[in-house]
Design an enzyme around this catalytic site. Structure first.
Site, PDB file in Angstrom:
ATOM      1  N   HIS A   1      -4.718 -20.455  12.794  1.00 22.80           N
ATOM      2  CA  HIS A   1      -6.076 -20.933  12.480  1.00 22.80           C
ATOM      3  C   HIS A   1      -6.874 -19.901  11.686  1.00 22.80           C
ATOM      4  CE1 HIS A   1     -10.057 -22.537  12.594  1.00 22.80           C
ATOM      5  NE2 HIS A   1     -10.442 -21.329  12.995  1.00 22.80           N
TER       6      HIS A   1
ATOM      7  N   ASP B   1      -7.787  -7.739   1.286  1.00 26.01           N
ATOM      8  CA  ASP B   1      -6.849  -7.787   2.420  1.00 26.01           C
ATOM      9  C   ASP B   1      -7.601  -7.279   3.635  1.00 26.01           C
ATOM     10  OD1 ASP B   1      -6.485  -4.671   1.816  1.00 26.01           O
ATOM     11  OD2 ASP B   1      -5.578  -5.103   3.781  1.00 26.01           O
TER      12      ASP B   1
ATOM     13  N   CYS C   1     -11.635 -28.147  10.686  1.00 24.72           N
ATOM     14  CA  CYS C   1     -10.440 -27.468  10.175  1.00 24.72           C
ATOM     15  C   CYS C   1      -9.233 -28.403  10.090  1.00 24.72           C
ATOM     16  CB  CYS C   1     -10.110 -26.287  11.085  1.00 24.72           C
ATOM     17  SG  CYS C   1      -8.728 -25.288  10.508  1.00 24.72           S
TER      18      CYS C   1
ATOM     19  N   CYS D   1      -5.582 -26.922  14.698  1.00 23.80           N
ATOM     20  CA  CYS D   1      -6.758 -27.775  14.914  1.00 23.80           C
ATOM     21  C   CYS D   1      -6.487 -29.250  14.654  1.00 23.80           C
ATOM     22  CB  CYS D   1      -7.889 -27.336  13.979  1.00 23.80           C
ATOM     23  SG  CYS D   1      -8.474 -25.680  14.308  1.00 23.80           S
TER      24      CYS D   1
ATOM     25  N   CYS E   1      -6.041 -27.107   9.827  1.00 23.20           N
ATOM     26  CA  CYS E   1      -4.826 -26.314  10.092  1.00 23.20           C
ATOM     27  C   CYS E   1      -3.998 -26.967  11.192  1.00 23.20           C
ATOM     28  CB  CYS E   1      -5.200 -24.887  10.474  1.00 23.20           C
ATOM     29  SG  CYS E   1      -5.581 -24.627  12.226  1.00 23.20           S
TER      30      CYS E   1
ATOM     31  N   ASP F   1       0.855  -1.163   0.000  1.00 18.69           N
ATOM     32  CA  ASP F   1       0.000   0.000   0.000  1.00 18.69           C
ATOM     33  C   ASP F   1       0.903   1.228   0.000  1.00 18.69           C
ATOM     34  OD1 ASP F   1      -3.001   0.995   1.858  1.00 18.69           O
ATOM     35  OD2 ASP F   1      -2.170   1.598  -0.072  1.00 18.69           O
TER      36      ASP F   1
HETATM   37  C1  LIG Z   1      -6.021   1.286  10.430  1.00 20.31           C
HETATM   38  C2  LIG Z   1      -6.055  -0.217  10.281  1.00 20.31           C
HETATM   39  C3  LIG Z   1      -4.856  -0.960  10.819  1.00 20.31           C
HETATM   40  O1  LIG Z   1      -6.166  -0.533   8.889  1.00 20.31           O
HETATM   41  C4  LIG Z   1      -7.245  -1.437   8.710  1.00 20.31           C
HETATM   42  C5  LIG Z   1      -7.827  -1.642  10.092  1.00 20.31           C
HETATM   43  O2  LIG Z   1      -7.236  -0.705  10.938  1.00 20.31           O
HETATM   44  C6  LIG Z   1      -9.272  -1.387   9.903  1.00 20.31           C
HETATM   45  C7  LIG Z   1     -10.002  -0.869  11.088  1.00 20.31           C
HETATM   46  O3  LIG Z   1     -11.122  -1.740  11.187  1.00 20.31           O
HETATM   47  C8  LIG Z   1     -11.051  -2.802  10.212  1.00 20.31           C
HETATM   48  C9  LIG Z   1     -12.194  -2.688   9.225  1.00 20.31           C
HETATM   49  C10 LIG Z   1     -10.988  -4.138  10.943  1.00 20.31           C
HETATM   50  O4  LIG Z   1      -9.823  -2.630   9.521  1.00 20.31           O
HETATM   51  O5  LIG Z   1      -9.369  -0.452   8.845  1.00 20.31           O
HETATM   52  C11 LIG Z   1      -8.327  -0.729   7.939  1.00 20.31           C
HETATM   53  C12 LIG Z   1      -8.940  -1.563   6.844  1.00 20.31           C
HETATM   54  N1  LIG Z   1      -9.702  -0.669   6.001  1.00 20.31           N
HETATM   55  C13 LIG Z   1      -9.092  -0.052   4.987  1.00 20.31           C
HETATM   56  N2  LIG Z   1      -7.792  -0.218   4.672  1.00 20.31           N
HETATM   57  C14 LIG Z   1      -7.575   0.630   3.612  1.00 20.31           C
HETATM   58  C15 LIG Z   1      -6.410   0.929   2.904  1.00 20.31           C
HETATM   59  C16 LIG Z   1      -6.454   1.910   1.889  1.00 20.31           C
HETATM   60  N3  LIG Z   1      -5.291   2.225   1.213  1.00 20.31           N
HETATM   61  C17 LIG Z   1      -5.317   3.201   0.272  1.00 20.31           C
HETATM   62  N4  LIG Z   1      -4.165   3.517  -0.375  1.00 20.31           N
HETATM   63  N5  LIG Z   1      -6.458   3.867  -0.052  1.00 20.31           N
HETATM   64  C18 LIG Z   1      -7.645   3.592   0.550  1.00 20.31           C
HETATM   65  O6  LIG Z   1      -8.670   4.228   0.219  1.00 20.31           O
HETATM   66  C19 LIG Z   1      -7.665   2.570   1.578  1.00 20.31           C
HETATM   67  C20 LIG Z   1      -8.845   2.248   2.270  1.00 20.31           C
HETATM   68  C21 LIG Z   1      -8.785   1.291   3.293  1.00 20.31           C
HETATM   69  N6  LIG Z   1      -9.722   0.820   4.150  1.00 20.31           N
HETATM   70 ZN   LIG Z   2      -7.846 -24.501  12.466  1.00 21.40          ZN
END
Ligand SMILES: CC1(C)O[C@H]2[C@@H](O1)[C@@]1(COC(C)(C)O1)O[C@@H]2CNc1nc2cc3nc(N)[nH]c(=O)c3cc2[nH]1
Ligand SMILES: [Zn+2]
Length: 392
Positions: free
Chosen positions: A356, A274, A312, A317, A314, A94
């Protein structure tokens, strides 16, 4: 050698789902695919060999974090991220903008780029489209993400307006052009993806998409979701945008999501995902299983001899033999043991739970690919939803 070759193998007649292969400089990836997140040059707590054994085909790295630490001099000395982290399959990086935003670090956005203070040593830094391309060229990742502004869903409790989303989307389009120019000037041998923005506004998404398609990237991502927006907004954008992207190019939905989000995303035409959920949730005791999520800290697991998921295969498990409990295998670790490790704060707990959860996500995508190959994705989708609703 072309930097990227995407071949469509099958499409589902009743949805936008499709099966493909993505050939990159470090190998071939079967799609749809889930990409484990390895922000600092490691998928937390998992050896590269274990990742390969569980079927990981491509992992994520991060421009911003690796630029901060260990820095470009070290990364350059290793010829990039692959040798440094001993991962010889494809890597996607990224571009850094999202990470600066998500750190909440004091930052100033201008036409030039993003000014901020390093969270490592406080240095005043400027991340621009050109610098992001230079860093990703040193990292030598197979897929380079454009430097963009991830349009926030809300800022200090105020929902982003259509005018603000437009300004942000148009800035990202100008940055996309600058990324392409710098990527070409650096003669980067890998593939650069454009990122569709536009907030929660379908017409802005279509404007962003059309302009990026005009710039002819080898692949595209849908950004600006999974940023704290309500679930129905994420579902609405996921239903609107991915299938409007060019069918003959790979489509990546950034930062998504739960197992349900992945199945729904595939149905909407997404090829690549991802998310930190399988790794982050493993560390805080939330386990994904075929029959629903399991909270490891719940006292009911204190003396449960079953593995996390009886179906599972893995290592956690089913042990090295890989015979699931449900088929008579007894080589794995029990819920009782994992519950114990969690209560003692033992490091083996998060390691086994991560193995897992990642195996669950990667296996889910493998089952989806097999269903698409066999022309039974619709049936798979129904069975998946009913199994997950059963409860553990
Ligand atoms: C801040 C952190 C670590 O990144 C994860 C995770 O928390 C969290 C917090 O809640 C969950 C949903 C579980 O995932 O939100 C992030 C995952 N959502 C996400 N990642 C992105 C990466 C992105 N990169 C670029 N260059 N441009 C984007 O528009 C973009 C949009 C994105 N949306
Ligand atoms: Zn497992």
């Amino acid at each position: 050698m072309t930097a990227l070759q995407f071949d469509l193998l099958a499409t589902d007649p009743d949805s936008h789902a499709r099966r493909g292969t993505l050939t990159l400089n470090h190998g071939v990836v079967q799609t749809p695919i889930f990409m484990p997140v390895g922000t600092y040059g490691t998928v937390k707590g998992v050896m590269p060999r274990s990742l390969e054994e569980m079927g990981a085909q491509i992992i994520l790295g991060n421009t911003f974090h690796l630029w901060m630490r260990p820095g470009l001099d070290v990364m350059g000395a290793f010829g990039g991220l692959h040798a440094f982290e001993q991962w010889n399959r494809p890597i996607l990086t990224d571009s850094g903008g999202f990470q600066v935003w998500s750190l909440g670090a004091m930052r100033k956005i201008s036409e030039e780029g993003v000014k901020f203070a390093s969270p490592v040593n406080g240095d005043k830094l400027l991340l621009t489209p050109e610098v992001s391309m230079q860093i990703q060229t040193v990292l030598n990742s197979d897929i380079v993400m454009q430097f963009d502004e991830c349009t926030p869903y809300e800022t200090q409790g105020r929902i982003t307006t259509e005018a603000e989303a437009r300004r942000s989307m148009e800035l990202s389009l100008r940055w996309a052009k600058r990324c392409q120019a710098e990527f070409a000037r650096l003669q980067n041998p890998n593939a650069l993806f454009g990122i569709v923005q536009g907030g929660m506004f379908e017409h802005l998404r279509e404007e962003s998409l059309a302009a990026l398609v005009e710039m002819d990237f080898p692949g595209y991502a849908v950004g600006g979701v999974s940023v704290g927006e309500p679930k129905e907004d994420m579902r609405r954008i996921t239903a609107h945008t991915p299938h409007r992207l060019p069918a003959h190019k790979p489509r990546y939905l950034m930062g998504v999501g739960t197992p349900e989000d992945l199945v729904e995303g595939v149905a909407q035409g997404v090829d690549m995902f991802d998310c930190v959920m399988p790794t982050r949730n493993a560390r805080n005791g939330t386990i994904f299983t075929r029959y629903g999520d399991l909270k490891l800290r719940n006292a009911r697991h204190r003396n449960d001899p079953q593995p996390l998921d009886p179906s599972c295969t893995c290592h956690a498990c089913a042990g090295t033999a890989g015979v699931p409990w449900a088929d008579g295998g007894r080589g794995g670790f029990s819920r009782a043991y994992l519950h114990h490790l969690d209560r003692c704060g033992e490091m083996l707990g998060p390691m086994l739970a991560t193995i897992h959860n990642l195996h669950y996500y990667l296996n889910l995508m493998r089952e989806i690919r097999e269903a698409l190959d066999a022309g039974r994705f619709g049936e798979f989708r129904r069975q998946f939803a009913s199994d997950r609703a059963r409860g553990v």
